[in-house]
Design a protein around this motif. Structure first.
Motif, PDB file in Angstrom:
ATOM      1  N   UNK A   1       0.837  -1.198   0.000  1.00  0.00           N
ATOM      2  CA  UNK A   1       0.000   0.000   0.000  1.00  0.00           C
ATOM      3  C   UNK A   1       0.880   1.260   0.000  1.00  0.00           C
TER       4      UNK A   1
ATOM      5  N   UNK B   1       2.401   1.726  -3.377  1.00  0.00           N
ATOM      6  CA  UNK B   1       1.415   2.195  -4.373  1.00  0.00           C
ATOM      7  C   UNK B   1       1.227   3.710  -4.291  1.00  0.00           C
ATOM      8  N   UNK B   2       1.267   4.222  -3.063  1.00  0.00           N
ATOM      9  CA  UNK B   2       1.052   5.660  -2.866  1.00  0.00           C
ATOM     10  C   UNK B   2       2.302   6.451  -3.258  1.00  0.00           C
TER      11      UNK B   2
ATOM     12  N   UNK C   1      -1.806   3.069 -12.923  1.00  0.00           N
ATOM     13  CA  UNK C   1      -2.885   2.299 -12.285  1.00  0.00           C
ATOM     14  C   UNK C   1      -2.640   0.804 -12.413  1.00  0.00           C
TER      15      UNK C   1
ATOM     16  N   UNK D   1       0.090  -0.249 -10.130  1.00  0.00           N
ATOM     17  CA  UNK D   1      -0.373  -0.362  -8.738  1.00  0.00           C
ATOM     18  C   UNK D   1      -1.114  -1.680  -8.511  1.00  0.00           C
ATOM     19  N   UNK D   2      -2.057  -1.980  -9.402  1.00  0.00           N
ATOM     20  CA  UNK D   2      -2.851  -3.205  -9.225  1.00  0.00           C
ATOM     21  C   UNK D   2      -1.944  -4.436  -9.266  1.00  0.00           C
TER      22      UNK D   2
ATOM     23  N   UNK E   1      -0.455  -4.845  -5.924  1.00  0.00           N
ATOM     24  CA  UNK E   1      -1.475  -5.143  -4.900  1.00  0.00           C
ATOM     25  C   UNK E   1      -1.925  -6.602  -4.980  1.00  0.00           C
TER      26      UNK E   1
ATOM     27  N   UNK F   1      -0.274  -8.379  -2.403  1.00  0.00           N
ATOM     28  CA  UNK F   1      -0.833  -8.071  -1.083  1.00  0.00           C
ATOM     29  C   UNK F   1      -2.002  -9.004  -0.774  1.00  0.00           C
ATOM     30  N   UNK F   2      -2.760  -9.358  -1.801  1.00  0.00           N
ATOM     31  CA  UNK F   2      -3.920 -10.226  -1.582  1.00  0.00           C
ATOM     32  C   UNK F   2      -3.541 -11.709  -1.552  1.00  0.00           C
TER      33      UNK F   2
ATOM     34  N   UNK G   1       4.537  16.264 -13.711  1.00  0.00           N
ATOM     35  CA  UNK G   1       3.882  16.744 -14.938  1.00  0.00           C
ATOM     36  C   UNK G   1       3.829  15.650 -15.999  1.00  0.00           C
TER      37      UNK G   1
ATOM     38  N   UNK H   1       1.423  24.874 -13.806  1.00  0.00           N
ATOM     39  CA  UNK H   1       0.863  23.671 -14.424  1.00  0.00           C
ATOM     40  C   UNK H   1      -0.569  23.420 -13.930  1.00  0.00           C
TER      41      UNK H   1
ATOM     42  N   UNK I   1     -10.583   9.575  -8.628  1.00  0.00           N
ATOM     43  CA  UNK I   1      -9.561   8.526  -8.780  1.00  0.00           C
ATOM     44  C   UNK I   1      -8.852   8.289  -7.440  1.00  0.00           C
TER      45      UNK I   1
ATOM     46  N   UNK J   1      -8.762   4.813  -5.099  1.00  0.00           N
ATOM     47  CA  UNK J   1      -7.557   4.135  -4.612  1.00  0.00           C
ATOM     48  C   UNK J   1      -7.534   4.043  -3.089  1.00  0.00           C
TER      49      UNK J   1
ATOM     50  N   UNK K   1      -6.988   0.688  -0.873  1.00  0.00           N
ATOM     51  CA  UNK K   1      -5.961   0.515   0.161  1.00  0.00           C
ATOM     52  C   UNK K   1      -6.582   0.101   1.494  1.00  0.00           C
TER      53      UNK K   1
ATOM     54  N   UNK L   1      -7.396  -3.509   1.405  1.00  0.00           N
ATOM     55  CA  UNK L   1      -6.193  -4.347   1.585  1.00  0.00           C
ATOM     56  C   UNK L   1      -5.852  -4.458   3.069  1.00  0.00           C
TER      57      UNK L   1
ATOM     58  N   UNK M   1      -8.419  -6.601   4.911  1.00  0.00           N
ATOM     59  CA  UNK M   1      -8.220  -7.992   4.493  1.00  0.00           C
ATOM     60  C   UNK M   1      -7.014  -8.604   5.222  1.00  0.00           C
TER      61      UNK M   1
END
Lengths: 566, 46
Positions: free
Chosen positions: A85, A88-89, A265, A268-269, A272, A275-276, A565, B1, B16, B20, B24, B27, B30
């Motif tokens: 997690x 991912x962030x 995206x 990230x998945x 994850x 993680x599962x 950017x 920007x 979005x 997410x 998280x 997760x 779980x």
């Protein structure tokens, strides 16, 4: 081995090499060779992430560990989902948008060339060595099953993986990983079903769990806090989280996996997914080891699982060995009776007491057998890694043996391939292209990348020749990682998490972190799972203090904005 | 920007980020469930 098993193993090896080479057409440029043009779907990348992490060591070492010690090892993975997690962030979007080939490439943008080179060099050394250990693990099995010596098996194993990785690049690595992961899961599930079906009549899964539980082998969670104990809830959650952060966030063999995804995206998945799935999957593998233990309550295991040492002991101390073997057989017979009594009446506390006493007698005779082996061989004796292959080749039916051997091959080859590919990436991108030949053609770098893959394949085989003589392989690999990765994580914390850190602070902080871990490992009994936390903390503290003594870089904000950017 | 982004783009980014965040949290819940389950499993058979 039966001809059916030989056919399955041969078919697996031939298909993997063919499949890997088939994918060379997508690797005619450096970006295609190393990053698959950032075109892979999340599920393929996710399976590749898992296959890379799940090595043959995991299959062979942890089933043996569960047989000998129970399921405590699963706590090692408790911090992994938390780490995923956090990554991912932070790291996934950051690296992906930075358009880098290696994680260390970013460190030059943020700090300087020497910090990039040092971190990449550390990666090359630690991962190159651990790749050798990962080559060595299946050679242990093959040397038993095929009757080859370990040198031959190491060379065959390493060469076949190097060939398809060298020509197919990351495309070949990822798509063969997907197929290998399927073979591993199918192999493990079939293995578990066959073990349970071979329990004696009248022994149910419930009885098996009672027997395993009575000896403490189902104790999966230890809530006590003890820095010297390797596998506890807290070392798993905190130490394991730092280890996973370091491995999945700073190790090129993993970073390169999510850099091949189609988008941030999907990247990230893909991580994850681990993680599962990782904890349930590790539960399955450990559970197989525990069921092998239960199986051996009703069938006689060898006094020593490592057959070459057993033969040596038989030859050099025949009288002592025969006396011990006879005593071991009697102790096993008593334990079998006690285990059968538990299966007949699970609620009887007396039966449990008798069983535990009989089990203690078995352990006592076995420990004398180990001491005898150490006296004869003049070295520390450990046969944990031989338990599972011995069981498979002795008791599994034809066809299943081939499938499990193929699964062990798959586990090894998937890890080796990903590591060779990432080692070549770091070598070419961080050193060759950066320091030696800066303006060559894409074709030139592609050819050098293939040569670098071949070089690391040869290096891994040479290391494997020595690593196979070490003890429990799984701990060896984790120790290699723990000495470096916590400190690498500290450098990335400084790079991504602070604006004030400078190249000088990061560089000397990294060196201080690694020295600190070496001191902690040498002079304390703190478990290796905590080394990553120590290394990371020292790098951040020393790095920040040193950074305060040097003027900050004026363009840190601009670098971060340029990456955001993109 | 950031000044050049439309309100729609800002709203899409927020949605979005929210999506997410929920992933998280799932997760983490779980994982807690798995650890508790393993602890319970240990207790039953030990």
């Amino acid at each position: 081995m039966h001809w059916i098993d030989w056919t399955i193993v041969a078919a697996y090896l031939v298909y993997m090499i063919y499949d890997g080479l088939r994918l060379t057409k997508g690797s005619d440029e450096v970006e295609g060779y190393f990053l698959a043009h950032r075109s892979l779907p999340w599920w393929a990348v996710g399976l590749s992430v898992m296959a890379t992490q799940l090595s043959a060591i995991t299959l062979v070492g942890t089933t043996g560990q569960a047989y000998a010690d129970g399921m405590r090892f699963i706590q090692f993975y408790f911090g992994l989902p938390l780490a995923m997690v956090i990554l991912c962030v932070t790291v996934v979007p950051f690296f992906y948008r930075a358009h880098v080939y290696t994680a260390y490439e970013y460190l030059e943008k943020r700090f300087d060339a020497k910090t990039r080179s040092l971190t990449s060099f550390c990666f090359l050394i630690s991962r190159g060595l651990s790749c050798g250990v990962i080559v060595a693990a299946p050679s242990v099995i093959l040397s038993i099953v095929l009757g080859w010596n370990e040198v031959t098996t190491i060379l065959v194993m390493g060469a076949s993986t190097t060939v398809y990785t060298m020509f197919g690049g990351v495309q070949a690595v990822t798509w063969t990983d997907v197929k290998q992961m399927v073979i591993i899961v199918v192999g493990m599930v079939v293995c578990l079903i066959v073990i349970v079906s071979q329990f004696p009549a009248g022994v149910s899964v419930g009885d098996a769990l009672t027997l395993a539980g009575a000896t403490g082998r189902l104790r999966a969670v230890d809530p006590h806090f003890n820095l010297n104990e390797t596998y506890t809830l807290w070392s798993g959650l905190i130490g394991g989280m730092f280890l996973a952060l370091s491995y999945f966030g700073c190790d090129q063999s993993q970073v390169q996996r999510f850099l091949t995804a189609k988008s941030v995206g999907e990247g990230r998945v893909s991580i994850l997914m681990s993680a599962f799935v990782k904890i349930p999957m590790q539960f399955l593998i450990l559970f197989i080891g525990v069921m092998v233990f239960v199986f051996y309550q009703f069938k006689e295991p060898p006094l020593l699982f490592k057959s070459d040492d057993r033969i040596r002991v038989e030859q050099e101390a025949p009288a002592e060995y025969q006396a011990l073997s006879a005593e071991y057989s009697r102790a096993l017979s008593s334990r079998k009776d006690a285990a059968t009594a538990i299966a007949t009446n699970r609620e009887d506390p007396l039966a449990k007491g008798h069983y535990l006493a009989a089990n203690a007698s078995v352990n006592e005779v076995r420990s004398r057998g180990v001491a005898l082996a150490e006296r004869v061989t003049h070295q520390k004796f450990s046969d944990v890694n031989y338990v599972f292959p011995t069981f498979v080749t002795t008791y599994m039916p034809p066809g299943v043996i081939g499938l499990i051997i193929a699964a062990i091959f798959a586990a090894a080859m998937s890890s080796i391939a990903a590591e060779l590919n990432s080692l070549a990436t770091a070598t070419v991108i961080d050193f060759y292209r950066r320091h030696f030949r800066r303006n060559e053609s894409d074709r030139h770098y592609l050819n050098v990348s293939k040569i670098a893959t071949g070089f690391w394949g040869a290096f891994a085989c040479i290391v494997a020749l020595y690593a196979s003589r070490l003890g429990s392989l799984i701990e060896v690999v984790n120790r290699f990682g723990s000495f470096f990765y916590g400190s690498l994580l500290g450098v990335f914390v400084l790079a991504i998490g602070t604006k004030r850190a400078t190249g000088r602070g990061a560089f000397w902080g990294l060196i201080a972190g690694m020295i600190s871990v070496a001191i902690v490992a040498k002079f304390t009994s703190i478990s290796f799972l905590w080394y990553n936390l120590v290394g990371c903390a020292v790098v951040v503290i020393v790095g920040m203090l040193l950074s305060l003594t040097t003027p900050p870089r004026g363009d840190v904000e601009e670098v971060a904005q340029a990456i955001a950017a993109d | 920007m950031n000044d050049t982004r439309t309100k729609l783009e800002v709203a899409e980014d927020a949605a979005e980020a929210h999506k997410w965040k929920r992933v998280y949290i799932t997760v983490l819940i779980y994982t807690a469930f798995l650890i508790l389950g393993l602890w319970g499993f240990s207790q039953i058979y030990t």
